[in-house]
Enzyme design. Sequence first.
Site, PDB file in Angstrom:
ATOM      1  CG  ASP A 100      -2.197  -1.191   1.565  1.00 16.98           C
ATOM      2  OD1 ASP A 100      -2.351  -1.711   0.366  1.00 16.98           O
ATOM      3  OD2 ASP A 100      -2.306  -1.376   2.494  1.00 16.98           O
TER       4      ASP A 100
HETATM    5  N1  URA Z   1      -1.379  -6.153   4.074  1.00 13.75           N
HETATM    6  C1  URA Z   1      -1.680  -4.522   4.006  1.00 13.75           C
HETATM    7  O1  URA Z   1      -2.679  -4.477   4.864  1.00 13.75           O
HETATM    8  N2  URA Z   1      -1.058  -3.785   2.956  1.00 13.75           N
HETATM    9  C2  URA Z   1       0.442  -4.009   2.326  1.00 13.75           C
HETATM   10  O2  URA Z   1       0.806  -2.565   2.037  1.00 13.75           O
HETATM   11  C3  URA Z   1       0.799  -5.506   2.489  1.00 13.75           C
HETATM   12  C4  URA Z   1       0.020  -6.578   3.471  1.00 13.75           C
END
Ligand code: URA
Length: 240
Positions: A100
Amino acid sequence: MRLDKFLANAGIGTRSEVKTEIKKKHITVNDCIIHDPGTAVSDKDVVCYKGIPVGAKKPQYFMMNKPSGCVSATQDEGRTVLDYLKPEDRRDVFPVGRLDKDTEGLLLLTDDGMFAHNLMSPRKHVDKTYYFDGEGILEPHAVKQMAEGIDIGDEKLTKPATLSIISEDIATRKVSGTLTISEGRYHQVKRMLAKTGVTVVYLKRISIGDVRLDETLAKGQYRSLTEEELHLLSKGRSNK
Ligand code: URA
């Protein structure tokens, strides 16, 4: 360009060394053994040294300590992880899977599609471990729930995951720990923790398979994977 110059430029050896290699019949152009070092070649010709194409780019494998605030994509209106690469390292390179925008930590980048596929395919079950800081109070059976798989609103329960609690303060409702998952669903860690009572406020990936983030990399820095790391990431993945 003359063949001997082309080979010397490609790092096969000095002009006189490549002449020796030509004499030894180690050089082909378009599958024909060449005897004359002065043969003209262009970028349309396939020049091989001992059967291996010369000038063919070696695949690239990088690990980056992704900072928050950039997108794991090759193109976006905002900043992408590729913006942190030197221009000469950027060609054909893409991030292996996604983090993310606000997630930090270990991100692999490569131009080798098969390598990326073998790591990210849901069928390969490569473990990924995340460190988190969260707010809330973990449900009493959170560790067991994670291990058994939980319903985060998708078609299937999540695959077994390992939750390790590093610290938990009921009074301040602050919790930190690690969660190891083997899938890569959208916002998976945040959604799994939300289901067990915790809102993630900081998330950082610290390992993929047996390879850990090199903590000497500052946020936004990257380096090539070592031979050993490449081996750890490749072993046993091709036929799983
Ligand atoms: N899980 C999440 O919630 N965000 C990420 O960036 C990776 C795994």
